[in-house]
Design a protein around this motif. Sequence first.
Motif, short mmCIF file in Angstrom:
data_model
loop_
_atom_site.label_atom_id
_atom_site.label_comp_id
_atom_site.label_asym_id
_atom_site.label_seq_id
_atom_site.Cartn_x
_atom_site.Cartn_y
_atom_site.Cartn_z
N MET A 41 0.68 -1.16 0.07
CA MET A 41 -0.10 0.07 -0.05
C MET A 41 0.86 1.29 -0.02
SD MET A 41 -3.34 0.65 2.42
CE MET A 41 -3.92 1.83 2.41
N ASN A 42 0.71 2.19 -0.76
CA ASN A 42 1.31 3.30 -0.85
C ASN A 42 1.24 4.49 0.22
OD1 ASN A 42 2.46 2.48 -3.36
ND2 ASN A 42 1.23 3.52 -4.75
N ALA A 43 2.10 4.94 0.72
CA ALA A 43 1.96 6.04 1.61
C ALA A 43 1.46 7.34 1.14
CB ALA A 43 3.34 6.40 2.44
N ASP A 53 7.14 37.45 8.83
CA ASP A 53 8.23 38.10 9.69
C ASP A 53 8.45 38.01 11.15
OD1 ASP A 53 5.87 39.64 10.06
OD2 ASP A 53 6.79 41.67 9.73
N ASP A 54 7.44 37.20 11.60
CA ASP A 54 7.38 36.89 13.18
C ASP A 54 7.72 35.51 13.31
OD1 ASP A 54 6.38 36.13 15.66
OD2 ASP A 54 5.04 37.88 15.90
N ALA A 55 8.83 35.34 14.12
CA ALA A 55 9.39 34.10 14.05
C ALA A 55 8.68 33.11 15.09
CB ALA A 55 10.75 34.29 14.97
N LEU A 56 7.74 33.73 15.79
CA LEU A 56 6.91 32.94 16.61
C LEU A 56 5.92 32.43 15.84
CD1 LEU A 56 6.53 35.16 19.98
CD2 LEU A 56 7.77 32.98 19.63
N ILE A 57 5.19 33.05 14.97
CA ILE A 57 4.07 32.60 13.96
C ILE A 57 4.86 31.70 13.12
CG2 ILE A 57 2.45 33.25 12.01
CD1 ILE A 57 2.09 35.99 13.86
N ARG A 58 5.95 31.85 12.52
CA ARG A 58 6.71 30.97 11.73
C ARG A 58 6.77 29.38 12.42
NH1 ARG A 58 10.33 34.94 10.55
NH2 ARG A 58 11.96 33.87 11.67
N ASP A 59 7.22 29.47 13.73
CA ASP A 59 7.48 28.19 14.33
C ASP A 59 6.27 27.73 14.84
OD1 ASP A 59 9.92 28.69 14.41
OD2 ASP A 59 10.20 29.51 16.54
N ALA A 60 5.06 28.42 14.98
CA ALA A 60 3.66 27.85 15.45
C ALA A 60 3.07 27.13 14.10
CB ALA A 60 2.76 28.88 15.95
N LEU A 61 3.20 27.81 12.90
CA LEU A 61 2.70 27.56 11.65
C LEU A 61 3.45 26.05 11.13
CD1 LEU A 61 2.21 30.38 9.50
CD2 LEU A 61 0.35 28.70 10.19
N ARG A 62 4.83 26.05 11.48
CA ARG A 62 5.68 24.76 11.45
C ARG A 62 5.07 23.66 12.21
NH1 ARG A 62 10.92 24.17 9.08
NH2 ARG A 62 11.32 26.36 9.28
N ALA A 63 5.02 23.86 13.56
CA ALA A 63 4.56 23.04 14.40
C ALA A 63 3.29 22.51 14.21
CB ALA A 63 4.51 23.47 15.68
N VAL A 64 2.31 23.23 13.58
CA VAL A 64 0.89 22.81 13.18
C VAL A 64 0.82 22.15 12.14
CG1 VAL A 64 -1.40 23.66 12.60
CG2 VAL A 64 -0.32 24.72 14.61
N PRO A 104 0.60 14.15 9.31
CA PRO A 104 1.37 13.18 8.65
C PRO A 104 1.38 13.27 7.21
CG PRO A 104 -0.81 12.10 9.21
CD PRO A 104 -0.67 13.60 9.86
N ASP A 105 0.47 14.05 6.58
CA ASP A 105 0.89 14.33 5.03
C ASP A 105 1.25 15.63 4.76
OD1 ASP A 105 -1.71 15.43 6.14
OD2 ASP A 105 -2.56 15.42 4.07
#
Length: 127
Positions: free
Chosen positions: A1-3, A14-25, A30-31
């Motif tokens: 089965m393909n993943a 430009d806001d590092a906190l927003i970048r980090d939060a978006l990255r985490a979300v 999984p996709d």
Amino acid sequence: MNAPRQVRVVIADDDALIRDALRAVLNAEPDLEVVAAAGDTAEAIALVEQREPDVAVLDLRMAGGGGVAAAREIRRRVPAVRLVALSAYSDTASQEAMALTGVDAYLVKGVPNTHIVSTVRRLAAPS
């Protein structure tokens, strides 16, 4: 089965906190995979051109011209990438300015994370 195929995403804010939060979300899904994050307009354009993501999430107000300039140039250089504007500004003028650049979706910061995730997935889905 393909993943399931990984949806590749570049974030630009430009806001590092927003970048980090978006990255985490997005990386919690999984996709979805954040392949790069930019802090200004020029970096956003360069990273999208280099990484060729499926979707780029762009802040409206960033140094170097902001989301409007980034979207316009990304659309010219990498026309296949789908663009999401993510902005603190909900006014019609801001939304229209981004629409004129060809963004595919406009989200106002503060929307539920599930809405951001579903928008990225919807835009990356084959037409």
